[in-house]
Design an enzyme around this catalytic site. Structure first.
Site, PDB file in Angstrom:
ATOM      1  N   ARG A  55       0.804  -1.224   0.000  1.00  0.00           N
ATOM      2  CA  ARG A  55       0.000   0.000   0.000  1.00  0.00           C
ATOM      3  C   ARG A  55       0.841   1.279   0.000  1.00  0.00           C
ATOM      4  O   ARG A  55       0.642   2.186  -0.819  1.00  0.00           O
ATOM      5  CB  ARG A  55      -0.913   0.018   1.241  1.00  0.00           C
ATOM      6  N   THR A  56       1.781   1.369   0.947  1.00  0.00           N
ATOM      7  CA  THR A  56       2.512   2.626   1.135  1.00  0.00           C
ATOM      8  C   THR A  56       3.377   2.947  -0.088  1.00  0.00           C
ATOM      9  O   THR A  56       3.378   4.078  -0.580  1.00  0.00           O
ATOM     10  CB  THR A  56       3.384   2.527   2.404  1.00  0.00           C
ATOM     11  N   LYS A  83      25.253  -5.634  -1.420  1.00  0.00           N
ATOM     12  CA  LYS A  83      26.725  -5.774  -1.382  1.00  0.00           C
ATOM     13  C   LYS A  83      27.300  -5.128  -0.123  1.00  0.00           C
ATOM     14  O   LYS A  83      28.508  -4.985   0.006  1.00  0.00           O
ATOM     15  CB  LYS A  83      27.343  -5.109  -2.609  1.00  0.00           C
ATOM     16  N   ARG A 105      11.190   3.700   3.934  1.00  0.00           N
ATOM     17  CA  ARG A 105      10.728   2.637   4.848  1.00  0.00           C
ATOM     18  C   ARG A 105      11.952   1.813   5.211  1.00  0.00           C
ATOM     19  O   ARG A 105      12.717   1.400   4.337  1.00  0.00           O
ATOM     20  CB  ARG A 105       9.661   1.763   4.211  1.00  0.00           C
ATOM     21  N   HIS A 133       4.715   5.523  11.764  1.00  0.00           N
ATOM     22  CA  HIS A 133       4.222   5.450  10.380  1.00  0.00           C
ATOM     23  C   HIS A 133       3.238   6.628  10.227  1.00  0.00           C
ATOM     24  O   HIS A 133       2.020   6.439  10.175  1.00  0.00           O
ATOM     25  CB  HIS A 133       3.530   4.108  10.167  1.00  0.00           C
TER      26      HIS A 133
HETATM   27  N1   CP Z   1      -0.363  -0.199   5.980  1.00  0.00           N
HETATM   28  C1   CP Z   1       0.831  -0.408   5.398  1.00  0.00           C
HETATM   29  O1   CP Z   1       1.828   0.237   5.723  1.00  0.00           O
HETATM   30  O2   CP Z   1       0.806  -1.356   4.428  1.00  0.00           O
HETATM   31  P1   CP Z   1       2.077  -1.798   3.550  1.00  0.00           P
HETATM   32  O3   CP Z   1       3.033  -2.503   4.468  1.00  0.00           O
HETATM   33  O4   CP Z   1       1.504  -2.711   2.483  1.00  0.00           O
HETATM   34  O5   CP Z   1       2.692  -0.559   2.974  1.00  0.00           O
END
Ligand code: CP
Length: 327
Positions: A55-56, A83, A105, A133
């Site tokens: 999603r993100t 590496k 992320r 998040h």
């Molecule tokens: N909610 C969320 O962060 O989903 P993803 O891990 O798929 O990005």
């Protein structure tokens, strides 16, 4: 707020409302035949993902493209990270390529904070370890406000693996800023030691809090972050902390059911609840694009006049001058 979005706790009430209101305006873009604005033309957004995401990652890419930014997608898998290249050297490489914003992320809590020390552009935290998040919390708040008409005074119950959840932490801080009342429900083993310092209530009795909840947000049990057993069995966990049809019936008629995804159907939420009319799970994903557009817009190009969508086809909409730090 500074030029980065690293923690929901850094957002003032005015910052948060500005993002939600801008997202509301940008959400209307999706209704146009060509859902695109020229606002970030000439800007480069790098999506730097060291951890899996559906999603993100996709919604940040869609958000940047709808604002006409150039997008570079970087996945640690298949890169020189394999590496042994460090985050700092990767960051400096991206800097040399002229990244105006880096969306990161990472499995290490604090990685976005470190990255912000090394790059000149804006850093957006797309989930760091068990820390935060913030854009997930923003899209959750956006969804609550759209469905229920307000955030102040809203009673939000967040249930599940709080210990490993960056979504829970960001939601608690953002919803507190926005005036909502948050109750966390979890087994004692899945609560952080410092939970007493968080601005929320805690309950161990899921069914008892449901009649007084406007929102119930279910969280995934994050098996991949568990090095030990935190509950006797999945069946026992589901019985005490899962949301099924019988428990959902305890909610007031107007209440909604949320989940940030990905879900473990049959563990924290049953399929009939996830697919019910009360569920906002798919809506949350759609709202994520508008909210991430708002974040990129305000960090990179936003001026006080708004995104310039007041009429005219996409491509002819007003393009605000970059205003630097806008949040
Ligand atoms: N909610 C969320 O962060 O989903 P993803 O891990 O798929 O990005």
């Amino acid at each position: 707020m500074n030029r980065h979005l690293i923690s929901a706790a850094d957002l003032s009430l005015a910052d948060a409302i500005s993002i939600l209101d801008t997202a509301e305006e940008l959400a209307r873009l999706a209704e146009r035949p060509i859902p695109k604005l020229p606002t970030l033309r000439g800007r480069t957004v790098v999506n730097l993902f060291y951890e899996d995401s559906t999603r993100t990652r996709i919604s940040f890419e869609a958000a940047a493209k709808r604002l006409s930014a150039d997008v570079i997608n970087f996945s640690a898998k298949g890169s020189s990270v394999a590496k042994g290249e460090s985050l700092k050297d990767t960051a400096l490489t991206l800097q040399a390529m002229g990244a105006d914003a880096v969306v990161i992320r990472h499995n290490a809590s604090g990685a976005p904070h470190r990255l912000a020390e090394w790059v000149r552009g804006s850093v957006v935290n797309a989930g760091d370890g068990t820390h935060e998040h913030p854009t997930q919390a923003l899209l959750d708040a956006f969804t609550m406000r759209r469905r229920l008409g307000r955030l102040s005074g809203l009673r939000v119950t967040i249930v599940g693996d709080i210990l490993h959840s960056r979504v829970a932490r960001s939601n608690v801080w953002l919803l507190h800023t926005l005036g909502a009342q948050v109750t966390l429900v979890a087994p004692p083993t899945l609560l952080p030691v410092a939970i007493g310092t968080w601005p929320c209530a805690v309950s161990y009795d899921f069914s008892s809090v449901l009649p007084a909840s406007d929102v119930v947000m279910m969280l995934r049990v994050q098996h991949e972050r568990m090095a030990q057993a935190y509950f006797p069995s999945v069946r026992e966990y589901s019985r005490r902390y899962g949301l099924d049809g019988d428990r959902m019936a305890l909610l007031p008629p107007h209440a909604i059911v949320m989940h940030p995804g990905p879900m473990n159907r049959g563990v924290e939420i049953t399929a009939d609840v996830a697919d019910s009319a009360r569920s906002t799970i798919v809506e949350q994903v759609a709202n994520g694009v508008a909210v991430r557009m708002a974040v990129l817009y305000l960090l990179l190009g936003g001026g006080p006049g708004g995104p310039g969508m007041a009429g005219g086809p996409a491509g002819q909409a007003a393009m605000p001058e970059p205003a630097g730090v806008a949040l």
